[in-house]
Design an enzyme around this catalytic site. Structure first.
Site, short mmCIF file in Angstrom:
data_model
loop_
_atom_site.label_atom_id
_atom_site.label_comp_id
_atom_site.label_asym_id
_atom_site.label_seq_id
_atom_site.Cartn_x
_atom_site.Cartn_y
_atom_site.Cartn_z
N SER A 180 43.96 39.16 41.88
CA SER A 180 44.53 38.13 42.75
C SER A 180 43.91 38.03 44.14
CB SER A 180 46.04 38.33 42.89
OG SER A 180 46.70 37.88 41.72
N LYS A 230 42.45 34.75 45.31
CA LYS A 230 43.20 33.68 45.97
C LYS A 230 42.82 33.52 47.44
CE LYS A 230 47.07 34.06 42.78
NZ LYS A 230 47.52 35.29 42.16
N SER A 255 51.64 35.53 45.69
CA SER A 255 50.58 35.60 44.69
C SER A 255 50.96 34.84 43.42
CB SER A 255 50.24 37.06 44.34
OG SER A 255 48.97 37.15 43.72
#
Length: 470
Positions: free
Chosen positions: A79, A82, A138
Site C-alpha cells: 500500500s 498509494k 489505506s
C-alpha cells in the site's frame, strides 16, 4: 509382582533419561528466535541491525542517502504504492469538492478481504473523501475510484504512474495498480520509493494528508452513518507504543507477498529525513527498524554551512583574473556595478565524524554567464567533491550585457571574416582587370603596328605610281 514392578520402574527411568535429550534436539531443530531490531547505544556510530530485508534513509532536501540496506533490490511495495497515487491526483489539481459515484469495478475489482471502508456501488463521495481514505485508512476501493476519476480507467492511470515515476528518477519501478494489491509485475525498490516520497513532500497538501491522524467520511446518498477513519501509521499516534515524536507522517503497507512495508518522514533540529522499510516480517519491526534508523541518523549526521562567513573580498587575492567575467565585469569595474552573491545558508549534510577544517573550498568563474550564474564554489574532502553551489549576480541585465558583448564580438569577428573574403575577391578581380588591361594595351599596340605598316605600304605604292606617271 515385585520383579514386574522393578522392570516397570527401570523402563520408566530409561524413558525419563532419554526423553529430555530428544526434546532438546527437537527444540533446537524447530525453534528459532525471531530477529529483533538491535541498536547500539554504547556505540552510537554503529548502524542498527534491522529485521527488514530492505531499507533506506534519505535526506528529504538533497536526496543524499544516509543509510541503505538492499535499497536497489526489487520488492513488492503493497500500500505504500498509494503515495504516488495520491501525488498524481494532487498534481492533476483534482477538485476536492467534486462528487464521485463508486463504480462496479471500484467496488468489486478489489479483494474483499483487503482494507476497505465499506463503500457500495452507486455510493457518492467527494474527491477529498477518496484522497483521505486512500492515505489515512489505506482504503483500496477508494484508491481505485480515485484512479478512475483522474485517468478514466486503471490501465491509463498505471501509465501515468510509470511515466511520473520515470520523471522522478526511478529506475527499477513498474506499477500496475493504484492501491498496491499484489501483482507479479508491480514492484519497486526502497530507493525509488524514497525518491517518490521526496517528490511528494514538495506538495504541502500531500504533507498535510500524510500526517493526518484521523478523518471522518460524512454521510452519503446510501447511508446516514459517518465513517471515522484512523491513520494506520502508529508512529504519529501519541497513544500508540510505537509513537515517535519527530515523525510527521507516513504510509503503511502489507500483503502476504510483500510483507510489511512502511514509509515515514521525520524532522529534528532542521534535518528532515525519509525512511522506507520494505519486506519486513512484522509490522512492529517495521516501526522499530524505522525508529532505530532515525535515532542513528539524527545522532550521527548534521548540517554544516561552509559559507556562513563567506565574502568575495576575502577571496579576491587568490582568484584568477584570466577570465572574461572578472576582467570585463568585475575587477575592471566598481564593485557597486556588479553584485556577486552565493547562498550563505548552503548546507552540507555530513557525518559528525568529518573534520570540517579539512574541507577545501574552490571558487571557479565561468567565461560566460549562464542565466546570471557566473560560476560555482565546490567543496572537497579527502580529494572527493562533496558539494557545490552556484555564484550568481543580481545585477540587472548582467547576462544580457554579456550576451550582447558576445554578440558584438561575434559580429566583429564575422565582419573581419567578410573583410578577408572581400579582400581576396578584390585581389582576384584586380588581377583579372590587370590582365585585361595588359591585353587591351597589347591589342592596341598590335593594331597600331599593323596600321603603321599599312600606311607605309600605301605610301610606297603611291610613290611608285607617281614616279611611273611622271
Amino acid at each position: 509382582m515385585k520383579k514386574k514392578l522393578a522392570i516397570f520402574l527401570a523402563l520408566l527411568l530409561s524413558l525419563t533419561i532419554c526423553l529430555p535429550v530428544s526434546a532438546t534436539e527437537v527444540t533446537e531443530e524447530v525453534s528459532t528466535e525471531h530477529p529483533e531490531t538491535t541498536e547500539y547505544p554504547d556505540d552510537p556510530t554503529r548502524a542498527p541491525d534491522l529485521v527488514a530485508n530492505a531499507a533506506i534513509v534519505m535526506d528529504a532536501a538533497s536526496g543524499q542517502v544516509l543509510y541503505e540496506k538492499n535499497s536497489q533490490e526489487k520488492k513488492y511495495p503493497a500500500s505504500i504504492t498509494k503515495i504516488l497515487t495520491v501525488l498524481i491526483a494532487l498534481e492533476h489539481n483534482v477538485d476536492f469538492n467534486a462528487t464521485v459515484t463508486m463504480s462496479e469495478n471500484a467496488i468489486w475489482g478489489v479483494e474483499r478481504d483487503s482494507t476497505l471502508i465499506g463503500l457500495d456501488v452507486g455510493e457518492q463521495v467527494t474527491v477529498k473523501d477518496l484522497v483521505y481514505a486512500t492515505m489515512v485508512k489505506s482504503a483500496n476501493e477508494c484508491a481505485y475510484a480515485l484512479a478512475e476519476y483522474v485517468a478514466g480507467d486503471i490501465e491509463s492511470f498505471a501509465k501515468l504512474m510509470n511515466e511520473r515515476a520515470a520523471e522522478i528518477g526511478c529506475k527499477n519501478t513498474h506499477f500496475v495498480t493504484p492501491n498496491g494489491l499484489h501483482d507479479e509485475d508491480h514492484y519497486t525498490t526502497a530507493y525509488d520509493m524514497a525518491l517518490i516520497t521526496k517528490e511528494a513532500l514538495k506538495n504541502e497538501t500531500f504533507r498535510e494528508i500524510a500526517g493526518t491522524l484521523n478523518y471522518t467520511v460524512p454521510a452519503t446518498n446510501l447511508t446516514e452513518e459517518t465513517r471515522p477513519l484512523w491513520n494506520g501509521n502508529k508512529m504519529i499516534n501519541p497513544a500508540e507504543p510505537y509513537y515517535y515524536e519527530y515523525c510527521e507522517g507516513g504510509k503503511t503497507g502489507y500483503t502476504m507477498k510483500a510483507n510489511n512495508t512502511l514509509m515515514t518522514f521525520a524532522k529534528k533540529d532542521g534535518l528532515e529525513l525519509i525512511c522506507v522499510i520494505m519486506d519486513c516480517d512484522g509490522a512492529k519491526y517495521a516501526y522499530s527498524d524505522s525508529k532505530a534508523l532515525y535515532n542513528y541518523c539524527f545522532n550521527n549526521y548534521t548540517y554544516y554551512r561552509p559559507l556562513a562567513d563567506f565574502s568575495f573580498e576575502s577571496e579576491e587575492s587568490g582568484t584568477s583574473t584570466d577570465n572574461a567575467i572578472l576582467n570585463n565585469y568585475y575587477t575592471s569595474l566598481d564593485h557597486d556595478m556588479i553584485d556577486l552573491s552565493v547562498d550563505t545558508d548552503y548546507a552540507l549534510l555530513l557525518n559528525k565524524s568529518v573534520d570540517t577544517t579539512q574541507i577545501e573550498r574552490n571558487v571557479t568563474f565561468y567565461d560566460k554567464a549562464q542565466d546570471d550564474v557566473l560560476g560555482e564554489i565546490t567543496f572537497t574532502y579527502n580529494g572527493e567533491q562533496i558539494g557545490s553551489t552556484p555564484i550568481t549576480s543580481t545585477t540587472p541585465l548582467l547576462s544580457t550585457q554579456m550576451a550582447q558583448d558576445d554578440n558584438s564580438k561575434q559580429s566583429s569577428s564575422m565582419w573581419k571574416t567578410i573583410g578577408k573574403i572581400a579582400l581576396r575577391i578584390g585581389i582576384v578581380i584586380g588581377a583579372l582587370l590587370a590582365v585585361l588591361l595588359l591585353y587591351l594595351l597589347f591589342a592596341a599596340l598590335v593594331r597600331k603596328i599593323k596600321r603603321n605598316r599599312r600606311r607605309r605600304t600605301y605610301r610606297r605604292r603611291r610613290k611608285r605610281d607617281d614616279d611611273y606617271y611622271f
